[in-house]
Motif scaffolding. Structure first.
Motif, PDB file in Angstrom:
ATOM      1  N   VAL A  23      38.170  61.722   0.708  1.00  0.00           N
ATOM      2  CA  VAL A  23      37.199  62.157   1.713  1.00  0.00           C
ATOM      3  C   VAL A  23      35.795  61.710   1.350  1.00  0.00           C
ATOM      4  O   VAL A  23      35.059  61.151   2.178  1.00  0.00           O
ATOM      5  CB  VAL A  23      37.250  63.690   1.887  1.00  0.00           C
ATOM      6  N   THR A  24      35.397  61.928   0.109  1.00  0.00           N
ATOM      7  CA  THR A  24      34.034  61.613  -0.303  1.00  0.00           C
ATOM      8  C   THR A  24      33.765  60.116  -0.229  1.00  0.00           C
ATOM      9  O   THR A  24      32.722  59.680   0.299  1.00  0.00           O
ATOM     10  CB  THR A  24      33.760  62.123  -1.728  1.00  0.00           C
ATOM     11  N   ALA A  25      34.697  59.303  -0.742  1.00  0.00           N
ATOM     12  CA  ALA A  25      34.507  57.852  -0.749  1.00  0.00           C
ATOM     13  C   ALA A  25      34.494  57.295   0.670  1.00  0.00           C
ATOM     14  O   ALA A  25      33.654  56.449   1.016  1.00  0.00           O
ATOM     15  CB  ALA A  25      35.602  57.191  -1.587  1.00  0.00           C
ATOM     16  N   ALA A  26      35.428  57.753   1.504  1.00  0.00           N
ATOM     17  CA  ALA A  26      35.480  57.271   2.883  1.00  0.00           C
ATOM     18  C   ALA A  26      34.245  57.707   3.663  1.00  0.00           C
ATOM     19  O   ALA A  26      33.667  56.932   4.440  1.00  0.00           O
ATOM     20  CB  ALA A  26      36.752  57.767   3.565  1.00  0.00           C
ATOM     21  N   ALA A  27      33.821  58.958   3.445  1.00  0.00           N
ATOM     22  CA  ALA A  27      32.645  59.472   4.150  1.00  0.00           C
ATOM     23  C   ALA A  27      31.394  58.691   3.767  1.00  0.00           C
ATOM     24  O   ALA A  27      30.510  58.461   4.610  1.00  0.00           O
ATOM     25  CB  ALA A  27      32.456  60.951   3.849  1.00  0.00           C
ATOM     26  N   GLU A  28      31.312  58.263   2.518  1.00  0.00           N
ATOM     27  CA  GLU A  28      30.141  57.507   2.076  1.00  0.00           C
ATOM     28  C   GLU A  28      30.045  56.179   2.827  1.00  0.00           C
ATOM     29  O   GLU A  28      28.958  55.768   3.253  1.00  0.00           O
ATOM     30  CB  GLU A  28      30.228  57.259   0.570  1.00  0.00           C
ATOM     31  N   LEU A  54      35.322  52.375  14.515  1.00  0.00           N
ATOM     32  CA  LEU A  54      36.752  52.512  14.779  1.00  0.00           C
ATOM     33  C   LEU A  54      37.495  52.516  13.455  1.00  0.00           C
ATOM     34  O   LEU A  54      37.275  51.632  12.616  1.00  0.00           O
ATOM     35  CB  LEU A  54      37.257  51.360  15.642  1.00  0.00           C
ATOM     36  N   THR A  55      38.371  53.488  13.273  1.00  0.00           N
ATOM     37  CA  THR A  55      39.234  53.501  12.100  1.00  0.00           C
ATOM     38  C   THR A  55      40.670  53.760  12.550  1.00  0.00           C
ATOM     39  O   THR A  55      40.913  54.305  13.627  1.00  0.00           O
ATOM     40  CB  THR A  55      38.824  54.596  11.088  1.00  0.00           C
ATOM     41  N   THR A  56      41.599  53.353  11.716  1.00  0.00           N
ATOM     42  CA  THR A  56      43.010  53.672  11.963  1.00  0.00           C
ATOM     43  C   THR A  56      43.572  54.348  10.719  1.00  0.00           C
ATOM     44  O   THR A  56      43.231  53.999   9.593  1.00  0.00           O
ATOM     45  CB  THR A  56      43.842  52.410  12.268  1.00  0.00           C
ATOM     46  N   GLY A  57      44.435  55.325  10.962  1.00  0.00           N
ATOM     47  CA  GLY A  57      45.090  56.021   9.863  1.00  0.00           C
ATOM     48  C   GLY A  57      44.333  57.262   9.409  1.00  0.00           C
ATOM     49  O   GLY A  57      43.154  57.461   9.725  1.00  0.00           O
ATOM     50  N   GLY A  58      45.065  58.145   8.686  1.00  0.00           N
ATOM     51  CA  GLY A  58      44.442  59.315   8.088  1.00  0.00           C
ATOM     52  C   GLY A  58      43.964  60.343   9.078  1.00  0.00           C
ATOM     53  O   GLY A  58      43.019  61.100   8.798  1.00  0.00           O
ATOM     54  N   VAL A  59      44.625  60.430  10.249  1.00  0.00           N
ATOM     55  CA  VAL A  59      44.065  61.253  11.306  1.00  0.00           C
ATOM     56  C   VAL A  59      44.980  62.402  11.726  1.00  0.00           C
ATOM     57  O   VAL A  59      44.622  63.190  12.587  1.00  0.00           O
ATOM     58  CB  VAL A  59      43.723  60.343  12.519  1.00  0.00           C
ATOM     59  N   SER A  60      46.136  62.533  11.088  1.00  0.00           N
ATOM     60  CA  SER A  60      47.075  63.586  11.470  1.00  0.00           C
ATOM     61  C   SER A  60      46.895  64.800  10.549  1.00  0.00           C
ATOM     62  O   SER A  60      45.766  65.131  10.182  1.00  0.00           O
ATOM     63  CB  SER A  60      48.507  63.038  11.435  1.00  0.00           C
ATOM     64  N   VAL A  61      47.978  65.434  10.153  1.00  0.00           N
ATOM     65  CA  VAL A  61      47.864  66.692   9.392  1.00  0.00           C
ATOM     66  C   VAL A  61      48.537  66.597   8.028  1.00  0.00           C
ATOM     67  O   VAL A  61      48.788  67.612   7.392  1.00  0.00           O
ATOM     68  CB  VAL A  61      48.480  67.869  10.190  1.00  0.00           C
ATOM     69  N   GLY A  62      48.801  65.376   7.568  1.00  0.00           N
ATOM     70  CA  GLY A  62      49.432  65.207   6.271  1.00  0.00           C
ATOM     71  C   GLY A  62      48.452  65.419   5.119  1.00  0.00           C
ATOM     72  O   GLY A  62      47.232  65.565   5.321  1.00  0.00           O
ATOM     73  N   LYS A  63      48.988  65.388   3.904  1.00  0.00           N
ATOM     74  CA  LYS A  63      48.186  65.648   2.711  1.00  0.00           C
ATOM     75  C   LYS A  63      47.029  64.666   2.575  1.00  0.00           C
ATOM     76  O   LYS A  63      45.937  65.023   2.123  1.00  0.00           O
ATOM     77  CB  LYS A  63      49.085  65.599   1.473  1.00  0.00           C
ATOM     78  N   ARG A  64      47.259  63.410   2.970  1.00  0.00           N
ATOM     79  CA  ARG A  64      46.228  62.373   2.821  1.00  0.00           C
ATOM     80  C   ARG A  64      45.594  61.977   4.157  1.00  0.00           C
ATOM     81  O   ARG A  64      44.968  60.918   4.245  1.00  0.00           O
ATOM     82  CB  ARG A  64      46.820  61.150   2.119  1.00  0.00           C
ATOM     83  N   ASP A  65      45.741  62.795   5.148  1.00  0.00           N
ATOM     84  CA  ASP A  65      45.086  62.530   6.430  1.00  0.00           C
ATOM     85  C   ASP A  65      43.660  63.072   6.357  1.00  0.00           C
ATOM     86  O   ASP A  65      43.389  64.234   6.683  1.00  0.00           O
ATOM     87  CB  ASP A  65      45.868  63.163   7.580  1.00  0.00           C
ATOM     88  N   ILE A  66      42.764  62.198   5.907  1.00  0.00           N
ATOM     89  CA  ILE A  66      41.418  62.606   5.516  1.00  0.00           C
ATOM     90  C   ILE A  66      40.396  62.590   6.644  1.00  0.00           C
ATOM     91  O   ILE A  66      39.318  63.179   6.509  1.00  0.00           O
ATOM     92  CB  ILE A  66      40.895  61.688   4.396  1.00  0.00           C
ATOM     93  N   MET A  67      40.690  61.933   7.763  1.00  0.00           N
ATOM     94  CA  MET A  67      39.640  61.676   8.744  1.00  0.00           C
ATOM     95  C   MET A  67      39.064  62.933   9.409  1.00  0.00           C
ATOM     96  O   MET A  67      37.858  62.981   9.679  1.00  0.00           O
ATOM     97  CB  MET A  67      40.126  60.681   9.792  1.00  0.00           C
ATOM     98  N   PRO A  68      39.842  63.988   9.677  1.00  0.00           N
ATOM     99  CA  PRO A  68      39.198  65.206  10.197  1.00  0.00           C
ATOM    100  C   PRO A  68      38.131  65.749   9.244  1.00  0.00           C
ATOM    101  O   PRO A  68      37.043  66.147   9.679  1.00  0.00           O
ATOM    102  CB  PRO A  68      40.368  66.175  10.378  1.00  0.00           C
TER     103      PRO A  68
END
Length: 403
Positions: A231-236, A249-263
């Motif tokens: 989360v921190t690295a992507a947010a930066e 625009l991004t793809t991936g990481g948007v659902s509810v899994g352990k590594r779905d970081i985009m929310p």
């Protein structure tokens, strides 16, 4: 907001943004595909002078009255006019000049005869038939007259527009600033094409798919690459785009899994606009905003990313850019194949549309991209629809294809 309809999500994104109408002046060759910010009119007649449409000889047409093969009209050749030069003297009656295609027709001449049709000996020209006034003659302003509107404000410039503007001497034009798009994928499992795959990794097709599609639509994306599942690295990285681009625009990481970081990333860098759509594929799409920059996070499944890009991102890009040409087109067609699945919710399936018929590929998995090759439409299936049979009339969404 959650479980929005596709239309509501588009409306939310539009309400959270403004069309890009900043005006920039660019060199003419850099303006292809951009949208004019003002009207452009012809500054002069084109062609700017009366000119010849072929290689031959120019003279007064009336002097060929009664000419025939056995009694040709005879002229004295007194000069020559080539393209880019100008024969300044008036040509007297009974005289002619040799003239090349595109050359200015001098005073005293009102027609041109093809050089293949005549006989020349020394400076004597023989014309074996009668010519009407203005034969093979192009008038000044025949293409465009001074003051003619060449392209109006809001026009997306094509190669033909560029040529027409160049013919009027324009070397720079004022356009709306291009929409700035940043593009990234997310996932520790992603490897760039050309690199060896480690166990458990896959090649990053989504980044290439959407970058190529953006270019097809006339946008030049800034490629941010693949972001880690952190989360921190992507947010930066994403925060670094704040107010520098119009949309991320991004793809991936948007659902509810352990590594779905985009929310969590969206919450860290700005505010959520919506999460999850009432449609398949691509239901976990996420919209957010940070400053003046919109964020749109799409599913990591390749076809789901593709579908939500076309159905959600493209209408937004059309709104921001003012280029409505790229909008998907809704119509009906007759299904040639069966679709055996029940559709509890709204569904879009890939299809090939041609001449009122729509054909389905065999594979419809959200993770499958190969079966989308050649598809130019989606069949829209309403909620609560049972299996579809051949010859059923269906609603379809036709995708923009550059021609």
């Amino acid at each position: 907001m959650q479980n929005l309809s596709l239309e509501k999500a588009i409306d939310v994104l539009k309400r959270a943004s403004q069309p890009v109408r900043a005006v920039v002046e660019v060199e003419l060759l850099q303006a292809l595909g951009l949208v004019l910010a003002e009207d452009y009119a012809a500054a002069a007649d084109n062609p700017p002078f009366d000119r010849s449409s072929l290689d031959g000889y120019a003279f007064r047409a009336e002097s060929t009255a009664g000419a025939a093969a056995d009694r040709p009209a005879v002229f004295t050749i007194v000069g020559e006019a080539c393209a880019g030069t100008f024969y300044a003297e008036a040509v007297p009656k009974g005289a002619a000049i040799r003239i090349m295609t595109g050359s200015a027709i001098p005073k005293g001449c009102n027609c041109v005869v093809r050089q293949e049709d005549v006989t020349v000996q020394g400076n004597t020209l023989r014309v074996p038939y009668n010519l009407a006034p203005y034969s093979n003659y192009c008038f000044a302003g025949e293409d465009v007259q001074k003051g003619t509107l060449l392209a109006k404000k809001g026009t997306k410039l094509t190669a033909a527009h560029i040529g027409v503007l160049a013919s009027q001497g324009y070397d720079r034009v004022k356009v709306w600033r291009p929409v700035r798009v940043a593009l990234a994928s997310t996932g520790d499992e992603l490897t760039a094409p050309g690199q060896p795959l480690a166990p458990g990794q896959i090649y990053d097709s989504n980044l290439y798919l959407l970058a190529a599609r953006l270019q097809e639509l006339g946008f030049v994306p800034e490629i941010l690459g693949s972001l880690p599942d952190d989360v921190t690295a992507a947010a930066e990285v994403i925060a670094g785009c704040r107010d520098k681009v119009d949309i991320i625009l991004t793809t991936g990481g948007v659902s509810v899994g352990k590594r779905d970081i985009m929310p969590a990333v969206a919450d860290k860098v700005g505010e959520r606009l919506f999460w999850r759509l009432a449609m398949k594929p691509g239901s976990p799409a996420l919209g957010y905003k940070m400053g003046s920059t919109l964020g749109l996070a799409l599913s990591g499944n390749p076809f789901a990313a593709y579908a939500t890009f076309e159905l959600l991102a493209v209408p937004l890009l059309a709104y921001l850019s003012g280029n409505t040409q790229i909008l998907p087109h809704h119509t009906t067609a007759v299904l040639t194949d069966a679709f055996p699945k029940q559709s509890k919710g709204r569904r879009f399936i890939r299809a090939y549309h041609e001449q009122g018929k729509v054909r389905l590929p065999e594979q419809h998995s959200s993770g499958s991209l190969f079966s989308a090759v050649g598809c130019n439409a989606f069949v829209e299936i309403p909620p609560g629809t049972g299996p579809l049979q051949p010859e059923t009339e269906v609603e379809i969404v036709c995708l923009y294809r550059k021609v």
